[in-house]
Design an enzyme around this catalytic site. Sequence first.
Site, PDB file in Angstrom:
ATOM      1  N   ASN A  43       1.807   9.001   2.261  1.00  0.00           N
ATOM      2  CA  ASN A  43       2.689   7.695   2.257  1.00  0.00           C
ATOM      3  C   ASN A  43       3.484   6.554   1.707  1.00  0.00           C
ATOM      4  OD1 ASN A  43       2.061   4.796   1.950  1.00  0.00           O
ATOM      5  ND2 ASN A  43      -0.051   4.992   0.091  1.00  0.00           N
ATOM      6  N   LYS A  77       4.764   3.935   1.466  1.00  0.00           N
ATOM      7  CA  LYS A  77       4.016   2.402   0.615  1.00  0.00           C
ATOM      8  C   LYS A  77       5.471   1.973   0.794  1.00  0.00           C
ATOM      9  CE  LYS A  77       1.857   5.347  -2.881  1.00  0.00           C
ATOM     10  NZ  LYS A  77       1.218   5.716  -4.182  1.00  0.00           N
ATOM     11  N   HIS A  93      -6.038   1.173   0.365  1.00  0.00           N
ATOM     12  CA  HIS A  93      -5.507   1.977  -0.674  1.00  0.00           C
ATOM     13  C   HIS A  93      -5.482   1.461  -2.059  1.00  0.00           C
ATOM     14  CE1 HIS A  93      -2.261   3.425  -2.773  1.00  0.00           C
ATOM     15  NE2 HIS A  93      -2.150   4.296  -2.128  1.00  0.00           N
ATOM     16  N   GLU A 139      -3.651   0.237  -3.811  1.00  0.00           N
ATOM     17  CA  GLU A 139      -2.853  -0.235  -4.740  1.00  0.00           C
ATOM     18  C   GLU A 139      -3.281  -2.133  -3.998  1.00  0.00           C
ATOM     19  OE1 GLU A 139       0.514   1.424  -3.766  1.00  0.00           O
ATOM     20  OE2 GLU A 139       0.100   2.951  -5.438  1.00  0.00           O
ATOM     21  N   GLU A 187      -8.859   8.781  -3.924  1.00  0.00           N
ATOM     22  CA  GLU A 187      -7.764   8.625  -4.902  1.00  0.00           C
ATOM     23  C   GLU A 187      -8.293   8.144  -6.534  1.00  0.00           C
ATOM     24  OE1 GLU A 187      -4.429   8.795  -2.546  1.00  0.00           O
ATOM     25  OE2 GLU A 187      -4.854   6.695  -2.457  1.00  0.00           O
ATOM     26  N   GLY A 197       0.489   8.337  -8.930  1.00  0.00           N
ATOM     27  CA  GLY A 197       1.867   7.993  -9.087  1.00  0.00           C
ATOM     28  C   GLY A 197       1.812   7.919 -10.382  1.00  0.00           C
ATOM     29  N   SER A 221      -0.677  12.412  -7.087  1.00  0.00           N
ATOM     30  CA  SER A 221       0.202  13.208  -8.164  1.00  0.00           C
ATOM     31  C   SER A 221       0.290  14.587  -7.062  1.00  0.00           C
ATOM     32  CB  SER A 221      -0.108  12.833  -9.357  1.00  0.00           C
ATOM     33  OG  SER A 221       0.004  11.579  -9.882  1.00  0.00           O
TER      34      SER A 221
END
Length: 258
Positions: free
Chosen positions: A12, A14, A102, A104, A174, A180, A220
């Site tokens: 991904n 992003k 996702h 985010e 996730e 991250g 991560s």
Amino acid sequence: MSATRRPIVSGNWKMNLDHFEAIHAARSLGLRLTPRAAAAVDVTIHPPFTDLRSVQTVVEAEGIPVSLGAQNCAIEDAGAFTGEVSPRMLARLHVTSVIVGHSERRRLFGETDELVAAKASAVVRNGMIPVCCVGETEEEREAGAARDRLAAQLAPITSALGPAVTGTVVIAYEPVWAIGTGRAATPDDAQEACRWIRDLVRTASGDQAADTVRIQYGGSVSPANTSSLMAGEDVDGLLVGGASLDAAAFVDIVTAAA
Ligand code: PGA
């Protein structure tokens, strides 16, 4: 990792790499991916929308053994939806999988569990595979509510897709606190959550769907933790963010997952 489900590793990107950089990144993958690794693992890359046509052209012309993915899409195929990206148009670009839900997008753009399920349906309707992201926050985990949160996120998805389709999609576990942060879930925690997800699918959609649905871990992921994460019986692959921007690191992850 199981003997019957084919591993799938997804990158991904992003909102990183413009289309010039993306062409370079795709070529770097092509140079590094060995036929052995590519034969053993499904590899998908999810560049920003503005890169897709460029990356598609390079991947197809040079026979780079990766599938093209997107990071999001609209729930409608066409119409007066200014600024949205049509799943039908993604399919026309030979996109084969689309990340939906996702964290985010849920956190920063207000996507609800129901909207995510509608996006998963739109992806399937257009012949592509949704990579459906679910995961709890740190507070939810500390409160002992992780499994309930996963159940609430999954329920609209399994009900929208139905048992036959659910077995063909990808679900990405996730945990929000691992994305991250450099703080990946432990292999045991990742396996436990992927097992919860498979059990939830079994209850909602039956044995066939539960035994075939592929479940990724994301958060991560690095070359150093790939093998231990993939050791989990219910971990069928990885969704990789930061490390997928580095072709050498991403190929190390694919190779370790193979
Ligand atoms: P990360 O991101 O690998 O950088 O933690 C994972 C993701 O957001 O999919």
